[in-house]
Write a protein that holds these residues in place. Structure first.
Motif, PDB file in Angstrom:
ATOM      1  N   MET A   1       0.839  -1.177   0.000  1.00 50.87           N
ATOM      2  CA  MET A   1       0.000   0.000   0.000  1.00 50.87           C
ATOM      3  C   MET A   1       0.885   1.242   0.000  1.00 50.87           C
ATOM      4  O   MET A   1       1.920   1.284   0.646  1.00 50.87           O
ATOM      5  N   SER A   2       0.486   2.250  -0.725  1.00 52.88           N
ATOM      6  CA  SER A   2       1.221   3.513  -0.719  1.00 52.88           C
ATOM      7  C   SER A   2       0.243   4.662  -0.561  1.00 52.88           C
ATOM      8  O   SER A   2      -0.913   4.569  -0.958  1.00 52.88           O
ATOM      9  N   ILE A   3       0.712   5.732   0.045  1.00 50.35           N
ATOM     10  CA  ILE A   3      -0.124   6.904   0.286  1.00 50.35           C
ATOM     11  C   ILE A   3       0.571   8.113  -0.325  1.00 50.35           C
ATOM     12  O   ILE A   3       1.757   8.325  -0.102  1.00 50.35           O
ATOM     13  N   ASN A   4      -0.173   8.887  -1.078  1.00 48.40           N
ATOM     14  CA  ASN A   4       0.352  10.103  -1.701  1.00 48.40           C
ATOM     15  C   ASN A   4      -0.580  11.250  -1.324  1.00 48.40           C
ATOM     16  O   ASN A   4      -1.491  11.593  -2.062  1.00 48.40           O
ATOM     17  N   ARG A   5      -0.405  11.825  -0.144  1.00 46.38           N
ATOM     18  CA  ARG A   5      -1.211  12.950   0.341  1.00 46.38           C
ATOM     19  C   ARG A   5      -0.279  14.003   0.903  1.00 46.38           C
ATOM     20  O   ARG A   5       0.701  13.684   1.579  1.00 46.38           O
ATOM     21  N   VAL A   6      -0.602  15.253   0.650  1.00 46.42           N
ATOM     22  CA  VAL A   6       0.182  16.359   1.177  1.00 46.42           C
ATOM     23  C   VAL A   6      -0.768  17.467   1.611  1.00 46.42           C
ATOM     24  O   VAL A   6      -1.796  17.696   0.978  1.00 46.42           O
ATOM     25  N   ILE A   7      -0.438  18.100   2.727  1.00 48.87           N
ATOM     26  CA  ILE A   7      -1.205  19.251   3.225  1.00 48.87           C
ATOM     27  C   ILE A   7      -0.213  20.395   3.391  1.00 48.87           C
ATOM     28  O   ILE A   7       0.818  20.236   4.046  1.00 48.87           O
ATOM     29  N   ILE A   8      -0.533  21.513   2.774  1.00 43.63           N
ATOM     30  CA  ILE A   8       0.362  22.669   2.785  1.00 43.63           C
ATOM     31  C   ILE A   8      -0.436  23.913   3.128  1.00 43.63           C
ATOM     32  O   ILE A   8      -1.544  24.092   2.644  1.00 43.63           O
ATOM     33  N   SER A   9       0.146  24.759   3.961  1.00 44.66           N
ATOM     34  CA  SER A   9      -0.480  26.047   4.208  1.00 44.66           C
ATOM     35  C   SER A   9       0.582  27.119   4.010  1.00 44.66           C
ATOM     36  O   SER A   9       1.707  26.981   4.475  1.00 44.66           O
ATOM     37  N   GLY A  10       0.213  28.139   3.246  1.00 45.78           N
ATOM     38  CA  GLY A  10       1.152  29.210   2.950  1.00 45.78           C
ATOM     39  C   GLY A  10       0.479  30.301   2.141  1.00 45.78           C
ATOM     40  O   GLY A  10      -0.744  30.332   2.002  1.00 45.78           O
ATOM     41  N   ARG A  14       2.132  34.179  -6.542  1.00 47.26           N
ATOM     42  CA  ARG A  14       1.786  34.931  -7.759  1.00 47.26           C
ATOM     43  C   ARG A  14       0.285  34.818  -7.975  1.00 47.26           C
ATOM     44  O   ARG A  14      -0.372  33.957  -7.397  1.00 47.26           O
ATOM     45  N   ASP A  15      -0.242  35.686  -8.813  1.00 47.59           N
ATOM     46  CA  ASP A  15      -1.649  35.572  -9.187  1.00 47.59           C
ATOM     47  C   ASP A  15      -1.841  34.265  -9.952  1.00 47.59           C
ATOM     48  O   ASP A  15      -0.980  33.881 -10.753  1.00 47.59           O
ATOM     49  N   ALA A  33       4.114  29.606  -1.211  1.00 47.42           N
ATOM     50  CA  ALA A  33       5.373  29.677  -0.454  1.00 47.42           C
ATOM     51  C   ALA A  33       5.128  29.132   0.949  1.00 47.42           C
ATOM     52  O   ALA A  33       4.195  29.550   1.630  1.00 47.42           O
ATOM     53  N   VAL A  34       5.985  28.199   1.349  1.00 52.41           N
ATOM     54  CA  VAL A  34       5.897  27.578   2.669  1.00 52.41           C
ATOM     55  C   VAL A  34       7.257  27.721   3.328  1.00 52.41           C
ATOM     56  O   VAL A  34       8.279  27.357   2.737  1.00 52.41           O
ATOM     57  N   ASN A  35       7.297  28.266   4.524  1.00 48.62           N
ATOM     58  CA  ASN A  35       8.572  28.452   5.212  1.00 48.62           C
ATOM     59  C   ASN A  35       9.012  27.174   5.915  1.00 48.62           C
ATOM     60  O   ASN A  35       8.205  26.463   6.510  1.00 48.62           O
ATOM     61  N   ASP A  36      10.302  26.918   5.835  1.00 52.31           N
ATOM     62  CA  ASP A  36      10.940  25.806   6.511  1.00 52.31           C
ATOM     63  C   ASP A  36      11.861  26.417   7.554  1.00 52.31           C
ATOM     64  O   ASP A  36      12.698  27.262   7.230  1.00 52.31           O
ATOM     65  N   ARG A  37      11.694  26.052   8.808  1.00 46.24           N
ATOM     66  CA  ARG A  37      12.473  26.662   9.889  1.00 46.24           C
ATOM     67  C   ARG A  37      13.684  25.776  10.180  1.00 46.24           C
ATOM     68  O   ARG A  37      13.546  24.604  10.481  1.00 46.24           O
ATOM     69  N   ASN A  51      10.136  27.666   0.752  1.00 44.45           N
ATOM     70  CA  ASN A  51      10.011  26.638  -0.275  1.00 44.45           C
ATOM     71  C   ASN A  51       8.900  27.107  -1.201  1.00 44.45           C
ATOM     72  O   ASN A  51       7.831  27.493  -0.740  1.00 44.45           O
ATOM     73  N   PHE A  52       9.151  27.068  -2.494  1.00 43.56           N
ATOM     74  CA  PHE A  52       8.165  27.515  -3.469  1.00 43.56           C
ATOM     75  C   PHE A  52       7.586  26.286  -4.157  1.00 43.56           C
ATOM     76  O   PHE A  52       8.321  25.526  -4.788  1.00 43.56           O
TER      77      PHE A  52
END
Length: 152
Positions: A1-10, A14-15, A33-37, A51-52
């Motif tokens: 089984m494989s899972i391909n899910r991503v949740i991003i907030s940023g 660009r328009d 754009a998502v910041n990585d600390r 990260n763009f």
């Protein structure tokens, strides 16, 4: 089984660009754009590194959302990763993008809109129509992760 899910907030970088496939299906492209600390090894200070991420949404929802999205809009998206490759000018190119299934606004389109009689952007979080994208290959991420990059 494989899972391909991503949740991003940023924030949108660009328009969004609304296009159509040859069959007439709307396609919305935008960047987030998502910041990585990370800890700076020289100064010992924590710093944000952006990260763009390229995002693509298909269907009538993409067309509807295009009027509410603009550069700087804060969103949360859920989707799946898709890897694609092509050749341009004799050079092979590739990219990983997020195929967006769900999008939620994290703030209104215009922060002061309520005071000036504006509107809040609608919350669209219903699943998008199914899109059968080619399966993404397995990528070994262990080669790019180092112990000093882990913040704990």
């Amino acid at each position: 089984m494989s899972i391909n899910r991503v949740i991003i907030s940023g924030n949108l970088t660009r328009d969004p660009e609304l296009r159509s496939t040859a069959s007439g299906m709307p396609v919305l492209g935008f960047g987030v754009a998502v910041n990585d600390r990370r800890k700076n090894q020289q100064t010992g200070e924590w710093e944000d590194y952006p990260n763009f991420i390229d995002c693509t949404m298909f269907g009538t929802r993409a067309q509807s959302l295009s009027q509410y999205l603009s550069k700087g809009t804060k969103v949360s998206i859920e989707g799946k990763l898709r890897w694609s490759q092509w050749e341009r000018d004799g050079q092979k190119r590739s990219k990983i993008e997020v195929i967006v299934d769900e999008l939620e606004f994290m703030s209104s389109r215009n922060s002061g809109a309520q005071q000036s009689g504006g509107y809040d952007a609608p919350a669209y979080s219903a699943p998008a129509p199914a899109y059968n994208a080619p399966a993404a290959p397995v990528i070994d991420a262990s080669s790019s992760v180092y112990d000093e990059d882990i913040p704990f």
